[in-house]
Design an enzyme around this catalytic site. Structure first.
Site, PDB file in Angstrom:
ATOM      1  N   GLU A 197     -26.509 -32.306 -39.007  1.00  0.00           N
ATOM      2  CA  GLU A 197     -26.483 -32.400 -40.473  1.00  0.00           C
ATOM      3  C   GLU A 197     -27.890 -32.371 -41.059  1.00  0.00           C
ATOM      4  O   GLU A 197     -28.319 -33.304 -41.743  1.00  0.00           O
ATOM      5  CB  GLU A 197     -25.710 -33.648 -40.910  1.00  0.00           C
ATOM      6  CG  GLU A 197     -24.243 -33.566 -40.506  1.00  0.00           C
ATOM      7  CD  GLU A 197     -23.355 -34.653 -41.087  1.00  0.00           C
ATOM      8  OE1 GLU A 197     -23.886 -35.691 -41.510  1.00  0.00           O
ATOM      9  OE2 GLU A 197     -22.121 -34.468 -41.114  1.00  0.00           O
ATOM     10  N   GLU A 385     -17.345 -31.352 -36.223  1.00  0.00           N
ATOM     11  CA  GLU A 385     -16.900 -32.684 -36.660  1.00  0.00           C
ATOM     12  C   GLU A 385     -15.812 -32.499 -37.692  1.00  0.00           C
ATOM     13  O   GLU A 385     -15.940 -31.689 -38.602  1.00  0.00           O
ATOM     14  CB  GLU A 385     -18.036 -33.483 -37.318  1.00  0.00           C
ATOM     15  CG  GLU A 385     -19.043 -34.043 -36.372  1.00  0.00           C
ATOM     16  CD  GLU A 385     -20.085 -34.919 -37.061  1.00  0.00           C
ATOM     17  OE1 GLU A 385     -19.737 -35.607 -38.044  1.00  0.00           O
ATOM     18  OE2 GLU A 385     -21.236 -34.895 -36.621  1.00  0.00           O
TER      19      GLU A 385
HETATM   20  P1  P53 Z   1     -18.865 -42.072 -40.859  1.00  0.00           P
HETATM   21  C1  P53 Z   1     -20.935 -38.480 -44.699  1.00  0.00           C
HETATM   22  C2  P53 Z   1     -20.281 -37.312 -45.104  1.00  0.00           C
HETATM   23  C3  P53 Z   1     -20.131 -36.284 -44.189  1.00  0.00           C
HETATM   24  C4  P53 Z   1     -20.640 -36.415 -42.914  1.00  0.00           C
HETATM   25  O1  P53 Z   1     -19.067 -40.495 -40.927  1.00  0.00           O
HETATM   26  C5  P53 Z   1     -21.296 -37.560 -42.533  1.00  0.00           C
HETATM   27  C6  P53 Z   1     -21.430 -38.597 -43.405  1.00  0.00           C
HETATM   28  C7  P53 Z   1     -22.080 -39.836 -42.954  1.00  0.00           C
HETATM   29  O2  P53 Z   1     -21.580 -40.976 -43.511  1.00  0.00           O
HETATM   30  O3  P53 Z   1     -21.868 -37.703 -41.321  1.00  0.00           O
HETATM   31  C8  P53 Z   1     -21.221 -37.291 -40.157  1.00  0.00           C
HETATM   32  O4  P53 Z   1     -19.292 -42.490 -39.508  1.00  0.00           O
HETATM   33  C9  P53 Z   1     -22.171 -37.591 -39.034  1.00  0.00           C
HETATM   34  C10 P53 Z   1     -21.657 -38.573 -38.035  1.00  0.00           C
HETATM   35  C11 P53 Z   1     -20.759 -39.574 -38.721  1.00  0.00           C
HETATM   36  C12 P53 Z   1     -19.565 -38.827 -39.281  1.00  0.00           C
HETATM   37  O5  P53 Z   1     -19.986 -37.860 -40.213  1.00  0.00           O
HETATM   38  O6  P53 Z   1     -19.725 -42.605 -41.942  1.00  0.00           O
HETATM   39  O7  P53 Z   1     -22.659 -36.442 -38.377  1.00  0.00           O
HETATM   40  O8  P53 Z   1     -22.751 -39.160 -37.364  1.00  0.00           O
HETATM   41  O9  P53 Z   1     -20.365 -40.611 -37.899  1.00  0.00           O
HETATM   42  C13 P53 Z   1     -18.519 -39.694 -39.928  1.00  0.00           C
HETATM   43  O10 P53 Z   1     -17.410 -42.321 -41.085  1.00  0.00           O
END
Ligand code: P53
Length: 487
Positions: A197, A385
């Site tokens: 990201e 992801e």
């Molecule tokens: P968490 C926000 C929006 C989109 C992607 O997020 C994001 C985030 C971070 O808050 O990050 C990715 O754990 C990131 C991961 C993260 C995952 O989204 O806040 O690459 O490290 O864990 C999910 O629910």
């Protein structure tokens, strides 16, 4: 028909949220190791020590004042220190991935496990050995590792000794790290992602710079990141021409709220600023005109060196990867209800449901994203992801009935299938986030779970770390077995 024969089904993780062992085997402290937990209402915290020795708590690395340094406070719980302890459970976890039939496993290497301070002359052999073992274990099950070189962390020492990515020397340290891991793992790893990201780094701990809200500093640090990414791609191809090296972007999809042209323009500007700029540089090899104009308007002058332009051009990526969780609505009308979990301040989309953390759920948005990216860049795409962060409960019989998660993933996979079959988009893989429960990046919570496998660990570091298969485990196994036919 359907998914290509060699489609890369798998799951995704990141070292600072999963690995634990934060000082084991010679690992140094990383920025991520200084961030506490929080929850939806209370942001994560960072304890900093000011120049005069006084301590102060702040909420974002961005706000570290000059001369201050983040520290580890003995009395505070830091979720990255143990996380869900992949460091000591990797054999068991990779066996579970093998059981689900994974073709690929996305993980990140902890930079401070290889170079504990970031600027060390020699790498830490024990750290290198750990990832050798992890990759060997993957190959036992026919799992191809997909390695993020840098996922939301930075050796802490680089943050206060050099101001992280603001200092051009950090690029050199990063290149030492890349050269070390590319050389060491050239026969074990084929798929690499440079920065997780890269468009979110200004909001997470990774830049390691002070006063990051200063636009000149922020843009200079981002320029260094983009240069570093290009250099890594170029170097990787020199070391092994078979390497496939991709970019990784947080792909929130934006909609204009209405057909008012003002909304459409606002949406375009938001998309450019938040993500398009990063795609453009890494796919095309130069700063797009709209970005140059923006820098000009803000009187930002980037410090460059001879040869930089060439590096950006030579270091364009082999494929695109991105995270996709939700969409967001851009409005110029004000006074609208805000969407609960959206960090970018979008307004509520009346047509979509939201997760318990307020993230809008929009499977069709994924098809849109895939189509737009493929139209624009004609590169292979990987969704690295996607997933639903949700509260899971263990039933009396010990089972976890996570039908909500299955439902979310099924709907997204159907849209990927549509993009492949109906639209002809070249999608090469899908790795849902947090395939085994891990710490949330946004809140630092454990209870916001994404996995097919439950890990007994709570928000305060209590738990046996026992692994339990959820209902989604056997569902996903079947999806992979039938190559996406039986959803
Ligand atoms: P968490 C926000 C929006 C989109 C992607 O997020 C994001 C985030 C971070 O808050 O990050 C990715 O754990 C990131 C991961 C993260 C995952 O989204 O806040 O690459 O490290 O864990 C999910 O629910």
């Amino acid at each position: 028909m359907g998914f290509p024969k060699d489609f890369l089904w798998g799951g995704a993780t990141a070292a600072n949220q999963y690995e634990g062992g934060y000082l084991s085997g010679g690992k140094g402290l990383a920025t991520a190791d200084t961030i506490t937990n929080g929850d939806q209402k209370h942001p994560r915290r960072i304890m900093i020590e000011l120049e005069d020795g006084t301590k102060k708590e702040i909420n974002r690395f961005e706000d570290v004042p000059k001369g201050a340094k983040a520290i580890v406070d003995e009395d505070v719980y830091y979720p990255s220190h143990v996380a869900t302890d992949f460091y000591h459970h990797y054999k068991e976890d990779i066996a579970l991935m093998g059981e689900m039939g994974y073709k690929t496993f996305r993980m990140s290497i902890n930079w401070s496990r290889i170079f504990p301070h970031g600027d060390d002359d020699q790498p830490n052999e024990e750290g290198l050995k750990f990832y050798d073992d992890v990759f060997d274990e993957c190959h036992k099950y026919g799992i191809e590792p997909l390695v993020t070189i840098n996922h939301f962390d930075l050796p802490l020492h680089l943050s206060y000794q050099y101001e992280g990515w603001l200092d051009r020397r950090t690029i050199d340290f990063f290149m030492n790290y890349c050269r070390t891991i590319f050389t060491r793992y050239q026969n074990k790893v084929k798929y690499w992602l440079t920065f997780n990201e890269i468009n979110f780094l200004r909001d997470y701990s990774t830049l390691g710079i002070t006063e990051a809200s200063n636009p000149q500093k922020q843009q200079q640090a981002i320029y260094h990141l983009l240069l570093a990414s290009a250099k890594a791609v170029y170097l990787g191809h020199q070391i092994n021409p078979d390497f496939q090296i991709g970019l990784m972007i947080a792909n929130i999809l934006f909609y204009p709220e209405t057909c008012h042209p003002d909304d459409a323009i606002a949406e375009m500007e938001m998309a450019r600023d938040f993500k398009d700029f990063y795609y453009d540089v890494q796919c095309r090899g130069y700063y797009p005109a709209y970005k140059l104009k923006e820098l000009e308007r803000q009187n930002i002058i980037l410090q460059k060196e001879d040869g930089d332009e060439q590096i950006l051009l030579l270091g364009t990526v082999d494929f695109i990867s991105f995270s996709y969780y939700n969409s967001s609505v851009i409005s110029t009308h004000g006074n609208n209800e805000k969407s609960g979990g959206n960090q970018l301040g979008g307004v509520k989309n009346p047509y979509l449901e939201e997760s318990e953390w307020g993230w809008p759920i929009d499977p069709q948005g994924l098809r849109l994203v895939l189509n737009r990216l493929y139209d624009k860049y004609q590169l292979p795409l990987m969704i690295v992801e996607n997933g639903l962060g949700a509260l899971d409960t263990i039933e009396e019989d010990g089972s976890i009935q996570d039908d909500y998660r299955i439902d979310y993933l099924r709907k997204h996979i159907q849209q990927i299938q549509k993009a492949i079959e109906y639209d002809g988009v070249d999608v090469i893989g899908y790795t849902p986030w947090g395939c085994i429960d891990l710490v949330s990046a946004g809140t630092g919570e454990m209870k916001k779970r994404y996995g097919f496998v439950y890990v007994d660990m709570d928000d305060f570091g209590e738990g046996t770390l026992k692994r339990i298969r959820k209902k989604s485990f056997s569902w996903y196994k079947k999806v992979i077995e039938t190559n996406g036919e039986d959803l």
